[in-house]
Design a protein around this motif. Structure first.
Motif, short mmCIF file in Angstrom:
data_model
loop_
_atom_site.label_atom_id
_atom_site.label_comp_id
_atom_site.label_asym_id
_atom_site.label_seq_id
_atom_site.Cartn_x
_atom_site.Cartn_y
_atom_site.Cartn_z
N GLY A 364 -44.01 106.47 -37.01
CA GLY A 364 -43.71 105.16 -37.32
C GLY A 364 -44.44 104.62 -38.52
O GLY A 364 -43.70 103.91 -39.07
N LEU A 365 -45.68 105.10 -38.83
CA LEU A 365 -46.21 104.81 -39.95
C LEU A 365 -45.79 105.13 -41.37
O LEU A 365 -45.80 104.74 -42.18
CB LEU A 365 -48.04 105.01 -39.83
CG LEU A 365 -48.73 104.35 -39.00
CD1 LEU A 365 -50.00 104.94 -38.73
CD2 LEU A 365 -48.77 102.83 -39.33
N ASN A 366 -44.90 106.34 -40.88
CA ASN A 366 -44.14 106.77 -42.21
C ASN A 366 -43.18 106.14 -42.78
O ASN A 366 -42.80 106.43 -43.99
CB ASN A 366 -43.67 108.34 -41.67
CG ASN A 366 -44.61 109.35 -42.01
OD1 ASN A 366 -44.51 110.07 -43.15
ND2 ASN A 366 -45.49 109.65 -41.02
N TYR A 367 -42.95 104.77 -42.23
CA TYR A 367 -41.90 104.10 -42.78
C TYR A 367 -42.74 103.49 -44.12
O TYR A 367 -41.62 103.08 -44.98
CB TYR A 367 -41.65 102.86 -41.83
CG TYR A 367 -42.81 101.66 -42.15
CD1 TYR A 367 -42.71 100.82 -43.01
CD2 TYR A 367 -44.12 101.80 -41.33
CE1 TYR A 367 -43.63 99.51 -43.09
CE2 TYR A 367 -45.02 100.61 -41.31
CZ TYR A 367 -44.72 99.72 -42.38
OH TYR A 367 -45.52 98.77 -42.45
N ARG A 368 -43.82 103.40 -44.27
CA ARG A 368 -44.68 102.97 -45.66
C ARG A 368 -44.03 103.83 -46.67
O ARG A 368 -43.85 103.70 -47.86
CB ARG A 368 -46.26 103.14 -45.57
CG ARG A 368 -46.66 102.08 -44.24
CD ARG A 368 -47.97 101.93 -44.11
NE ARG A 368 -48.87 101.54 -44.98
CZ ARG A 368 -49.57 101.54 -45.98
NH1 ARG A 368 -49.81 102.97 -46.17
NH2 ARG A 368 -50.17 100.80 -46.79
N ILE A 369 -44.01 105.19 -46.43
CA ILE A 369 -43.50 106.05 -47.42
C ILE A 369 -42.36 106.00 -47.96
O ILE A 369 -41.87 105.78 -49.12
CB ILE A 369 -43.81 107.60 -47.03
CG1 ILE A 369 -45.64 107.79 -46.59
CG2 ILE A 369 -43.30 108.47 -47.94
CD1 ILE A 369 -45.47 109.11 -46.06
N VAL A 370 -41.49 105.78 -46.86
CA VAL A 370 -40.25 105.36 -47.12
C VAL A 370 -39.67 104.21 -47.77
O VAL A 370 -39.05 103.90 -48.78
CB VAL A 370 -39.31 105.52 -45.85
CG1 VAL A 370 -37.61 105.09 -46.01
CG2 VAL A 370 -39.30 106.83 -44.87
N ALA A 371 -40.58 103.16 -47.58
CA ALA A 371 -40.44 101.99 -48.02
C ALA A 371 -40.82 101.95 -49.74
O ALA A 371 -40.29 101.25 -50.57
CB ALA A 371 -41.21 100.87 -47.30
N THR A 372 -41.77 102.47 -49.97
CA THR A 372 -42.31 102.86 -51.30
C THR A 372 -41.37 103.48 -52.35
O THR A 372 -41.10 103.08 -53.28
CB THR A 372 -43.61 103.56 -51.38
OG1 THR A 372 -44.53 103.17 -50.36
CG2 THR A 372 -44.14 103.79 -52.77
N ARG A 373 -40.51 104.19 -51.60
CA ARG A 373 -39.50 104.85 -52.35
C ARG A 373 -38.16 104.05 -52.70
O ARG A 373 -37.88 103.57 -53.78
CB ARG A 373 -39.19 106.25 -51.71
CG ARG A 373 -37.81 106.71 -52.38
CD ARG A 373 -38.43 107.40 -53.71
NE ARG A 373 -37.37 108.36 -54.49
CZ ARG A 373 -37.71 109.03 -55.35
NH1 ARG A 373 -38.74 109.03 -56.03
NH2 ARG A 373 -36.47 109.93 -55.73
#
Length: 598
Positions: A364-373
């Motif tokens: 769930g926290l990996n959304y931050r990486i996707v959002a950054t892109r």
């Protein structure tokens, strides 16, 4: 005689293991997807998809199709580190760390599962391929390819001297009487180098070469890649000078590249015969014993990863299997006790609960990486204008008479000039020079990346160009402390580009290039990219010429840029000093306005 079956016949432990590994392997996938998407933009990593396909094919053909939970302390430790590293990657918004976490998870899976050949061999040796999926930290891969590019250029020049071909080597440009030949990175160790290294690793795991020999195989791959690149460069030069044939572009160049790549691969396979002899186990003496412990250690290392490799548990397991009565109606499962019955179910439930506790939150926290892109475009569109320079800013310098034009570009989102830019065009000694204030950036920006493309490639680079003159005046001394980066670019059309650039904040704090040491670079790689704010302005000077600049011309451009920088500082009227925070610089390998990568 009735069949003898074990508690392993229950499918429950296998289902628990399958769910466990599914959670562990999918948790870093969002970050890995962003990482692979960025790598796809770099030509030298074009082998990544074939690598994963090759790894999947080898697993499918060599796996016994039985799922197992990690039971050894090593496998459990690798899984734990992988999961924790994925949490750190999500917190730090680092796709690079996600890729390492994913590689470690696959390594743990391979080390836990068995080969179909006898059911006792592990698949750990296949993890060697995963080394080629991770970019070296701190831009070491770029430094390696740049060094090989320069070395290849020099060796090619020596060979052309030996062949009597008149030429002049300037950086990575070979100037011939019939034209200019630029030694591109693709010809100097980037595409062919990494492709050869991938083929070397693939050959090692396919033929089950010992893992201990991997450094020797990789060194041989680098050597033959360089040799064939030299052959390719000299083939282009000789074809141009002796036969007036152009092999530097188009289909002929592609065909020549493939021929050299195939020959390099064949030479690696030929060298494999020698390496097999060098890393061959030492046979035992007449008594069947080894003469010393070193011999035993050498044999153990030289068989690790080969078909004869076994763990101690596997050897015991194999012995038990060999001593069982050979009866067709007897089926004996020799798996360890923790893998069967109630013990296996309890162990599997505990491991599954731990995976769910850590892997699902990290997923769930990996959304931050996707959002950054994918939020980058929105962030770019909302970047503020930090400073609105006066159109007459350059008129306050000693070069006012050379100005021919001024443009105020707002919301332009230009790759070379930034989102907002003020551009002055002038002529200096017959050179059309563009001077610009580009803004805003979240940190010191490597402007070379903005000009890479459209045929431009870096031929020479100095992150901290030496200032001209030595004055005791405090103003000049202040400019001396404000580092200017210099890059000489070259294009396949034979044109040369000269770029000078530096950075500062709206308050007049001077930003140094991120070249202050290993710790600074590593610390910046681990920085949370979402915490950055667009507060940096970059000053740049750019000119294109048909020939490389002579020292006198470069000195005049430096004087012009120094006058421009001092005028900007005077106009901002801020504390003209380098702040401790900005002096450490920032990492060039992270995302900066979507132009660089993890």
């Amino acid at each position: 005689m009735p069949a003898v079956t074990s508690m392993q016949d229950s499918p429950r432990p296998h289902y628990l293991a399958a769910v466990f590994w599914t959670l562990v392997l999918i948790s870093p996938l969002p970050g890995v997807a962003i990482y692979l998407g960025w790598l796809s933009e770099l030509d030298q990593y074009g082998y990544i998809i074939p690598l994963y396909v090759s790894l999947a094919a080898l697993v499918l053909f060599r796996w016994d199709y039985r799922s197992h939970l990690p039971s050894s302390p090593t496998a459990i430790a690798v899984v734990a580190v992988s999961v924790l590293l994925n949490l750190v990657a999500a917190y730090r918004v680092s796709p690079w760390l996600s890729s390492i976490s994913f590689a470690m998870a696959i390594t743990a899976w391979l080390g836990t599962h068995r080969s179909s050949a006898g059911g006792t061999e592990r698949l750990t040796y296949l993890s060697l391929l995963l080394l080629m999926t991770i970019r070296l930290p701190l831009n070491l891969d770029l430094k390696l390819t740049t060094s090989l590019q320069r070395m290849t250029s020099q060796v090619s020049s020596y060979l052309l001297d030996f062949l009597g071909v008149t030429h002049y080597l300037r950086g990575n440009v070979i100037e011939l009487p019939g034209g200019t030949l630029f030694v591109e990175e693709a010809c100097s160790g980037v595409q062919s180098l990494f492709t050869i290294l991938f083929l070397v690793c693939l050959w090692m795991v396919y033929r089950r070469r010992p893992i201990m020999a991997a450094p020797a195989y990789l060194a041989i791959g680098i050597l033959w890649a360089m040799v064939m690149n030299v052959v390719r460069i000299n083939s282009v030069a000789l074809a141009q000078e002796w036969y007036d044939t152009d092999l530097s572009s188009g289909t002929p160049h592609e065909i020549l590249g493939w021929i050299c790549l195939v020959i390099a691969a064949l030479m690696v396979l030929s060298t494999d015969r020698l390496l097999r002899v060098l890393f061959f186990p030492v046979p035992a003496d007449e008594s069947g014993q080894f003469s010393n412990p070193v011999t035993w250690l050498w044999n153990r290392c030289s068989t690790y990863g080969t078909e004869g490799d076994r763990t101690e548990g596997d050897r015991t397991e194999g012995s038990e299997q060999r001593h069982q009565p050979d009866h067709p109606a007897t089926v004996v499962d020799t798996t360890s006790p923790e893998e069967g019955g109630l013990a296996a179910s309890s162990y599997g439930i505990v491991m599954l609960a731990g995976a769910a506790l850590f892997c699902l939150p990290s997923l769930g926290l990996n959304y931050r990486i996707v959002a950054t892109r994918y939020e980058q475009q929105v962030a770019n569109a909302e970047r503020p204008l930090l400073w609105d320079p006066d159109a007459t800013l350059m008129n306050r310098t000693a070069y006012a008479s050379a100005i021919t034009d001024h443009e105020a570009l707002r919301d332009a989102n230009s790759k070379q000039l930034g989102h907002h830019a003020d551009v002055w065009t002038m002529y200096l000694d017959g050179m059309a020079v563009r001077i610009a204030v580009s803004q805003p950036y979240p940190e010191w920006h490597d402007m070379r990346l903005c000009y890479s493309g459209d045929g431009w490639q870096v031929n020479d680079w100095d992150p901290t160009l030496e200032p001209i003159g030595e004055s005791q005046d405090s103003t000049i001394s202040q400019l001396d402390r404000w580092q200017v980066s210099y890059a000489e670019m070259v294009r396949d059309t034979g044109e040369f580009g000269t770029l000078l650039f530096c950075g500062l904040t709206r308050d007049g704090e001077l930003v140094a290039a991120p070249m202050s040491g290993l710790y600074s670079l590593f610390d910046d790689r681990m920085k949370d990219r979402r915490s950055l704010q667009s507060k940096i302005m970059m000053l740049q000077l750019w000119t294109q010429t048909q020939k490389p600049l002579i020292p006198d011309q470069l000195e005049k451009l430096q004087s012009l840029f120094d006058s421009f920088r001092q005028t900007v500082l005077d106009e901002l009227d801020g504390p003209n000093s380098i702040s401790p925070a900005d002096a450490n610089g920032t990492n060039l390998t992270m995302w900066i306005d979507g132009e660089t990568g993890p």
